[in-house]
Scaffold this motif. Structure first.
Motif, short mmCIF file in Angstrom:
data_model
loop_
_atom_site.label_atom_id
_atom_site.label_comp_id
_atom_site.label_asym_id
_atom_site.label_seq_id
_atom_site.Cartn_x
_atom_site.Cartn_y
_atom_site.Cartn_z
N TYR A 51 4.12 -7.04 -5.67
CA TYR A 51 5.43 -7.43 -6.17
C TYR A 51 5.27 -8.33 -7.39
O TYR A 51 4.41 -9.23 -7.40
CB TYR A 51 6.20 -8.16 -5.07
N PHE A 78 8.52 4.81 -4.98
CA PHE A 78 7.64 4.64 -6.14
C PHE A 78 7.60 5.94 -6.93
O PHE A 78 7.29 6.99 -6.40
CB PHE A 78 6.22 4.28 -5.68
N GLY A 79 7.92 5.83 -8.20
CA GLY A 79 7.78 6.98 -9.08
C GLY A 79 6.38 7.03 -9.65
O GLY A 79 5.42 6.57 -9.01
N SER A 80 6.26 7.57 -10.83
CA SER A 80 4.96 7.68 -11.48
C SER A 80 4.59 6.41 -12.23
O SER A 80 3.42 6.17 -12.51
CB SER A 80 4.94 8.86 -12.44
N GLN A 114 0.36 -1.68 -9.43
CA GLN A 114 -0.74 -1.27 -8.58
C GLN A 114 -1.99 -1.22 -9.43
O GLN A 114 -2.07 -0.43 -10.38
CB GLN A 114 -0.47 0.09 -7.93
N TYR A 148 7.01 -3.71 -9.54
CA TYR A 148 5.75 -3.81 -8.81
C TYR A 148 4.64 -3.27 -9.71
O TYR A 148 4.90 -2.57 -10.68
CB TYR A 148 5.78 -2.96 -7.53
N TYR A 176 13.64 -4.06 -9.43
CA TYR A 176 12.38 -4.62 -8.94
C TYR A 176 11.22 -4.06 -9.75
O TYR A 176 11.24 -2.89 -10.14
CB TYR A 176 12.16 -4.24 -7.46
N TYR A 233 5.56 -0.20 -11.84
CA TYR A 233 6.68 0.56 -11.30
C TYR A 233 7.98 -0.23 -11.41
O TYR A 233 8.04 -1.40 -11.01
CB TYR A 233 6.45 0.87 -9.82
N SER A 280 -5.76 1.64 -7.04
CA SER A 280 -5.89 1.96 -5.62
C SER A 280 -5.75 0.76 -4.69
O SER A 280 -5.91 0.90 -3.48
CB SER A 280 -7.21 2.66 -5.32
N GLN A 281 -5.45 -0.42 -5.24
CA GLN A 281 -5.13 -1.54 -4.36
C GLN A 281 -3.69 -1.38 -3.88
O GLN A 281 -2.95 -0.52 -4.36
CB GLN A 281 -5.29 -2.87 -5.11
N GLY A 282 -3.27 -2.23 -2.94
CA GLY A 282 -1.89 -2.19 -2.51
C GLY A 282 -0.96 -2.62 -3.63
O GLY A 282 -1.31 -3.49 -4.45
N PRO A 283 0.22 -2.03 -3.72
CA PRO A 283 1.18 -2.47 -4.74
C PRO A 283 1.46 -3.96 -4.61
O PRO A 283 1.44 -4.52 -3.51
CB PRO A 283 2.43 -1.64 -4.42
N GLN A 310 13.38 1.63 2.40
CA GLN A 310 12.17 2.01 1.69
C GLN A 310 12.25 1.68 0.21
O GLN A 310 13.31 1.61 -0.39
CB GLN A 310 11.92 3.50 1.85
N LEU A 311 11.08 1.52 -0.36
CA LEU A 311 10.92 1.51 -1.81
C LEU A 311 10.45 2.89 -2.22
O LEU A 311 9.59 3.46 -1.57
CB LEU A 311 9.86 0.49 -2.22
#
Lengths: 113, 113
Positions: free
Chosen positions: A46, A103-105, A38, A36, A34, A87, A41-44, A100-101
């Motif tokens: 897809y 999220f790494g860096s 961001q 994604y 998957y 991501y 600072s908005q929501g991630p 859950q997802l």
């Protein structure tokens, strides 16, 4: 769940294709890839996902290698608004459960004018 | 296009106070999530919810936190006694399938003073 490795940052010229790599060498057979993003600072958001075939939608293309150990997200004509953290997440669906997802860096993509 | 709606966009509260963050997921979705992001850090999973019960929760989601779907349309996150370290962006997400094409809201910025 398979671990993913992404470069911390990349630049791309506006109008050019942005190719974002992701390594997931320990991926197992039922795990999907998957993507994604961001935007500051908005929501991630897809973008796209795939299992083993290449996928394309209105936002991007996803190229998964034949051995599934790596993939590339392609934004065909990057714009300044594509500047974001991208991501790559590997996960197996499991029915009857909301999983859950993680999220790494991610990769900070900066599209340059 | 359907979207996840979060209210309020920004909330300031005093340490020790209770806060309720509200979310309206996409109407036909079945899987619901809360994530948070402390300024400058990764997006962290808090809790997932399916079939009127918690599916997964992280170590962050301790007894101070609770979730509820009170009326079939709203999905809330309650923090009983806020701490300074709870200051973060809180994102609600929903998904219509067992996959991970989750749709995120724009977040609530919680500031604990």
């Amino acid at each position: 769940d398979a671990k993913t490795t992404q470069p911390p940052s990349m630049d791309c010229a506006e109008g050019r294709a942005a190719n974002l790599p992701c390594n997931h060498s320990t991926i197992s057979g039922n795990e999907y890839v998957y993507w994604y993003r961001q935007i500051h600072s908005q929501g991630p958001q897809y973008i796209i996902h795939g299992l083993k075939n290449n996928e394309t939608n209105e936002m991007a293309s996803l190229i998964i290698t034949e051995d599934r150990k790596s993939s590339t997200l392609i934004l065909p004509h990057a714009t300044l608004r594509d500047t974001a953290v991208y991501y790559c997440i590997v996960r197996a669906p499991r029915s009857g459960s909301a999983r859950q997802l993680t999220f790494g860096s991610g990769t900070q993509l900066t599209v340059l004018p | 296009e359907p979207e996840v709606t979060q209210t309020p966009s920004h909330q300031v509260t005093q340490m020790g106070q209770e806060v309720i963050l509200r979310c309206v997921p996409i109407s036909n979705h079945l899987y619901f999530y809360w994530y948070r992001q402390i300024l400058g850090q990764k997006v962290e999973f808090l809790v997932s919810f399916y079939n009127n019960e918690i599916s997964e929760k992280s170590e962050i989601f301790d007894d101070q936190f609770s979730v509820e779907r009170p009326d079939g349309s709203n999905f809330t996150l309650k923090i009983r006694s806020t701490k300074l370290e709870d200051s973060a962006m809180y994102f609600c997400a929903s998904s219509g399938s067992v996959g991970y094409e989750a749709f995120f809201g724009q977040g609530t910025r919680l500031t604990v003073v």
